[in-house]
Design an enzyme around this catalytic site. Structure first.
Site, PDB file in Angstrom:
ATOM      1  N   ARG A   1      -4.466   6.313   5.512  1.00 44.15           N
ATOM      2  CA  ARG A   1      -3.819   5.219   6.236  1.00 44.15           C
ATOM      3  C   ARG A   1      -2.382   5.557   6.643  1.00 44.15           C
ATOM      4  O   ARG A   1      -1.580   6.016   5.845  1.00 44.15           O
ATOM      5  CB  ARG A   1      -3.824   3.947   5.390  1.00 44.15           C
ATOM      6  CG  ARG A   1      -3.404   2.699   6.182  1.00 44.15           C
ATOM      7  CD  ARG A   1      -3.431   1.471   5.311  1.00 44.15           C
ATOM      8  NE  ARG A   1      -4.730   1.184   4.766  1.00 44.15           N
ATOM      9  CZ  ARG A   1      -5.681   0.500   5.400  1.00 44.15           C
ATOM     10  NH1 ARG A   1      -5.472   0.077   6.629  1.00 44.15           N
ATOM     11  NH2 ARG A   1      -6.843   0.270   4.829  1.00 44.15           N
TER      12      ARG A   1
ATOM     13  N   HIS B   1      -9.883  11.721  -1.457  1.00 47.42           N
ATOM     14  CA  HIS B   1      -8.539  11.472  -1.968  1.00 47.42           C
ATOM     15  C   HIS B   1      -8.150  12.463  -3.050  1.00 47.42           C
ATOM     16  O   HIS B   1      -6.983  12.536  -3.444  1.00 47.42           O
ATOM     17  CB  HIS B   1      -8.471  10.037  -2.524  1.00 47.42           C
ATOM     18  CG  HIS B   1      -7.103   9.578  -2.895  1.00 47.42           C
ATOM     19  ND1 HIS B   1      -6.707   9.382  -4.203  1.00 47.42           N
ATOM     20  CD2 HIS B   1      -6.012   9.266  -2.136  1.00 47.42           C
ATOM     21  CE1 HIS B   1      -5.451   8.967  -4.236  1.00 47.42           C
ATOM     22  NE2 HIS B   1      -5.005   8.885  -2.996  1.00 47.42           N
TER      23      HIS B   1
END
Length: 726
Positions: free
Chosen positions: A438, A468
Site C-alpha cells: 500500500r 510480506h
C-alpha cells in the site's frame, strides 16, 4: 509509529493500516469466554496515535524531535482516514458486512471514531500552538504569521512572492462557465470569495497551495540571527489582490480534503495484475471525500458551498486553527540544528561480521559459515550486514543464484542495484516484488520493470495474497557442493528506514533453513505445493496453527505445574483465535508479557480472564518494528522472529515467515529485550483493563525512567568495544 513507512515522512503506523475486514477466518466463538473481551481495533489505533502525540507534548524531549512527532501524528491520521475510515464507510454504504469483535454496530463505532478523531486533532493543534511553537521560538526558530512582519519584511517577502511563487499559482474561478474544480486528496487549498466592484456580484475561487514549493518559506535575515519562516499559504493569502486584480477580496480561508485512497483489484478477474493495479492507482486519485479540514474562521457561506460540492457530512468537517496540515513540520525537522535533536547514533558493525584480522577485508559468507548471526537494527548497521551480504553475493563469482522478496524499498535502493548487478553478471536472480504494498505500488511497479529489463526473473507472488515476508537466499558453489546462505528479517530491505526502524534479522548457513527457503520460493514463483517446513512457520497455512500449538503447550505445562511463560513483541494484535488462546493460557496461570507498539485487542488484567497478562508499549526515537514470539516450553525455549503481526490479514491473506532461533546467545539477547521492555525501570505505556494507556516515564522521586532504546544503544556499542560475540 509501516510503517512499514515513518519517520521517512510517511508515518509511524503504516504497516498497521491495511484493510483487515475481508478476511474469512475460521474462528468461531464457542461462548466460553466473555463477549466483551476485545478492544476495538480502530479506537486502539487512535490510542496509539495519542501516544505519539504525548511524545510531541513531552517538554523534556528535544524540540525539533517534538515537531517531528507532531508531523508523524498528522501523517498517521491522514492514512488512518484514507484507509481505515474509508474502508468502514465504503462497507457500510454498500451494505457489506463489517464484523466487529466488540459486539457493537459499525455505525456506533464510526461515531466513536469521529468523536475521538475530533478531540485528537484539536489537541494536536493546541500542542503546536501552545507548546511546540513557543519552544521553537525560544530556540531561535520562528514560524511567523503575516501580522508578525514589519514593513521591511513585507517588502522583501513581496519580492519572493513575485519571483518564486506567483508564476506557479493557478487560481480557479467557480461560475456557470467554470464548474467546481476537482480538489485532490491531502492538497492544501485557499477558498476565496471576491466581489466585482462594477457589478457587485460575489464569486468563489479556489487557489491550490503548490506542493512542489517549500511549505514554510524562509524569511530574509533580520540581523538577529533567527531562523524565520512563514507558512506558504499565509504568504499567498496576503497577495490575493495580485491573483484577482481589480476584485475586492471578501473572505479567504484554508481547507484540505482527505479522500478514500483504498485500492481494490480483483486478482481473480485480472488478466494483467500490473495494468489492473495501475488503473486502480489512477482511480485512487478520484476517491470520494471522507474528511474536510477547515480553518476555524471560515464563514458559513463558504463552508456551505464546500459541503455541498464535496458531498461532505457535518460529522466529516474538522474546524481547526491555522495552519492546517502540520505534516508540513517534517520540513522544519530537517533544519540542521543537532542540539535540538536526539544525539546522533552511528550504528556499529555486528562483531561476528568483522574480519578476523585488523585491516583484512570483511567476508560475509565466511562469517555466516562460522555461526548464525542475529542482527539488531538500527543499533547494528544494515549497510555492513544485509546490504553487504547481497552486494558481496552479486560480485562473488562462486554465487550461482540469488532469490529475494521485496515489499518496500528506497528510491535509490542499493539492494535492487545489487540484484541488477548480479543478473548482468550472469547469475540466476529471482525477485518477488510485492506490487500491492500500500502506497508503494507505483514505486514497486517501476522497480519491477527495471529489474526485468536487467534480466532478473520478476514474479508478483500468489493470487489473493500479499507477500510480506522478508527473505533472501544465496546459493553458492563451494568445495563439496552447493551451500545456502539465508537472511530472514522482521523489516523491509530498505536502507533508509533501517536507520530508524528497530528490526531483527538472522543470517544463517543452516542447510535446513536454506532448504525451507528454497521450498518457499518455489511455491511463490511456481506451482509447488510444499507445506512442510522445518525451522520456519509460514502463513497463511501454518503460522496461526503453529503459534496456537505453542500457546497450548504453555497452557498444558502450567496446568501440570511445569515451567511456562509467553513473551510476544509485535506491532499489532487483533486476531481472535490468538487472543483467545492467550486468555486460556492466562486462565491456566501462564505468565504472559506482550510488547505492542500499535493496535492491541487484548484486554489485560481482567479477573478470571487475563490476570497474568501484562501489556506494554514502547515508543521513541526509533520505530519499534520487530516481531518476536518466545515460549518457555518447560525449559527448552522456542523463539521465533519474523514479519507477521497477529492480524487477520497477516495470518490469512499474506505470505509471512517466522524463523526459529536456536543459538543460546541469541535466545539470551531476546530475553534481555523482554526484560528491559517489561521492567518497572523502563519508560513505557501500560495498558489497563479498561483500555486506557498509562504513561510511566517518571520514577517516584521525579527522575526519568530509563529509555529502552538508549539502553540498547549503549549496551550494544559497549559490547562491540569489548569484542564479545553473540
Amino acid at each position: 509509529m509501516d510503517g512499514d513507512s515513518i519517520i521517512d515522512d510517511t508515518g509511524l503506523a503504516t504497516d498497521s493500516l491495511d484493510d483487515d475486514y475481508d478476511s474469512e477466518s475460521a474462528w468461531v466463538d464457542d461462548g466460553t469466554l466473555p463477549a466483551n473481551r476485545y478492544f476495538d481495533r480502530e479506537l486502539s489505533w487512535l490510542a496509539f496515535n495519542t501516544r505519539v502525540l504525548e511524545l510531541a507534548e513531552d517538554e523534556t524531549l528535544p524540540v525539533l524531535e517534538r515537531a517531528n512527532f507532531l508531523a508523524i501524528f498528522a501523517s498517521n491520521l491522514d492514512e488512518f482516514f484514507m484507509v481505515r475510515v474509508a474502508g468502514l464507510k465504503r462497507r457500510i454504504a454498500t451494505g457489506i458486512a463489517v464484523p466487529t469483535n466488540i459486539g457493537r454496530a459499525p455505525l456506533d463505532v464510526l461515531d466513536d471514531i469521529s468523536r475521538k478523531a475530533h478531540e485528537l486533532q484539536e489537541r494536536h493543534a493546541r500542542a503546536f500552538r501552545e507548546q511546540v511553537k513557543p519552544s521553537l521560538d525560544a530556540s531561535g526558530i520562528h514560524i511567523e504569521s503575516w501580522s508578525d512582519l514589519d514593513q521591511e519584511d513585507r517588502e522583501r517577502v513581496d519580492e519572493i512572492f513575485s519571483a518564486q511563487i506567483y508564476p506557479v499559482l493557478m487560481p480557479l474561478a467557480v461560475d456557470p462557465a467554470h464548474p467546481f474544480p476537482y480538489i485532490s486528496g491531502l492538497s492544501l487549498n485557499l477558498s476565496v470569495r471576491v466581489r466585482n466592484p462594477k457589478t457587485g456580484k460575489v464569486e468563489f475561487a479556489r487557489v491550490k497551495v503548490p506542493s512542489i514549493l517549500p511549505r514554510f518559506v524562509q524569511l530574509p535575515d533580520d540581523a538577529r540571527g533567527l531562523l524565520r519562516f512563514i507558512p506558504l499559504e499565509d504568504l499567498i493569502s496576503n497577495h490575493l489582490v495580485e491573483l484577482f486584480p481589480g476584485m475586492e477580496i471578501l473572505e479567504h480561508h484554508e481547507f484540505r480534503v482527505t479522500r478514500n485512497e483504498d485500492v481494490e483489484v480483483d486478482e481473480d478477474e485480472s488478466e494483467n495484475l500490473i495494468q489492473s493495479l495501475e488503473r486502480e492507482l489512477l482511480r485512487r486519485r478520484f476517491g470520494p471525500p471522507i474528511r474536510l479540514e477547515i480553518t476555524d474562521d471560515m464563514d458559513d457561506v463558504t463552508l456551505g458551498l464546500l459541503v455541498r460540492e464535496l458531498g461532505i457530512t457535518e460529522q466529516e468537517v474538522f474546524r481547526l486553527p491555522a495552519p492546517l496540515d502540520l505534516g508540513g513540520l517534517f520540513e522544519v525537522f530537517k533544519i540542521d540544528r543537532p542540539s535540538l535533536k536526539y544525539s546522533k547514533h552511528v550504528p556499529t558493525t555486528n562483531v561476528a561480521l568483522l574480519p578476523p584480522e585488523p585491516g583484512a577485508s570483511p567476508d560475509v559468507f565466511a562469517s555466516i559459515a562460522r555461526r548464525d548471526i542475529l542482527l539488531h537494527h538500527p543499533y547494528e548497521s544494515f549497510g555492513t550486514s544485509v546490504q553487504a551480504f547481497l552486494e558481496q553475493a552479486a560480485a562473488d563469482p562462486n554465487v550461482l543464484a540469488i532469490k529475494q522478496t521485496l515489499y518496500r524499498t528506497s528510491g535509490d535502493s542499493p539492494i535492487v542495484e545489487a540484484l541488477i548487478d548480479a543478473a548482468e553478471a550472469g547469475k540466476a536472480v529471482l525477485a518477488l516484488v510485492e506490487i500491492k504494498a500500500r502506497f508503494d505500488e507505483a514505486a514497486n511497479i517501476t522497480w519491477a520493470r527495471k529489474l526485468e529489463k536487467a534480466g532478473v526473473h520478476v514474479v508478483y507472488g500468489l493470487v489473493g495474497l500479499k507477500t510480506h515476508c522478508k527473505l533472501a537466499l544465496v546459493v553458492r558453489q563451494e568445495k563439496g557442493g552447493l551451500r545456502h546462505y539465508s537472511h530472514i528479517g522482521t523489516g523491509n530491505y530498505n536502507p533508509k528506514t533501517s536507520r530508524v526502524y528497530e528490526d531483527l534479522g538472522l543470517l544463517t548457513a543452516d542447510p535446513i533453513v536454506g532448504r525451507d527457503l528454497n521450498r518457499l520460493f518455489n511455491e511463490l514463483s511456481g506451482y509447488a505445493i510444499e507445506k512442510k517446513f522445518k525451522r520456519l512457520l509460514v502463513a497463511p497455512l501454518h503460522l496461526r496453527k503453529g503459534l496456537i500449538k505453542c500457546i497450548t503447550t504453555e497452557t498444558r505445562n502450567a496446568l501440570a505445574g511445569k515451567p511456562s511463560g509467553i513473551r510476544i513483541k509485535l506491532n499489532s494484535i487483533v486476531d481472535e483465535q490468538i487472543i483467545d488462546a492467550l486468555y486460556r493460557a492466562s486462565q491456566a496461570g501462564v505468565p504472559i508479557d506482550l510488547v505492542v507498539r500499535g493496535i492491541c485487542g487484548v484486554r489485560p488484567g481482567v479477573e478470571g480472564l487475563s490476570e497474568t497478562i501484562q501489556v506494554r508499549s514502547i515508543l521513541g526515537r526509533y520505530l519499534e518494528h520487530s516481531r518476536i514470539f518466545s515460549f518457555v516450553n518447560n525449559g527448552d525455549p522456542v523463539t521465533y522472529i519474523g514479519s507477521a503481526d497477529m492480524m487477520h490479514r497477516n495470518l490469512d491473506r499474506r505470505v509471512e515467515a517466522l524463523v526459529r532461533l536456536t543459538d543460546a546467545a541469541h535466545l539470551a539477547d531476546i530475553d534481555a529485550i523482554f526484560e528491559l521492555s517489561m521492567s518497572d525501570k523502563t519508560s513505557s505505556w501500560r495498558l489497563e483493563s479498561d483500555g486506557e494507556w498509562t504513561r510511566q516515564h517518571l520514577a517516584e522521586d521525579g527522575t526519568r525512567l530509563e529509555d529502552m532504546q538508549n539502553v540498547l544503544m549503549k549496551n550494544i556499542s559497549s559490547r562491540k568495544r569489548a569484542g564479545t560475540t553473540r
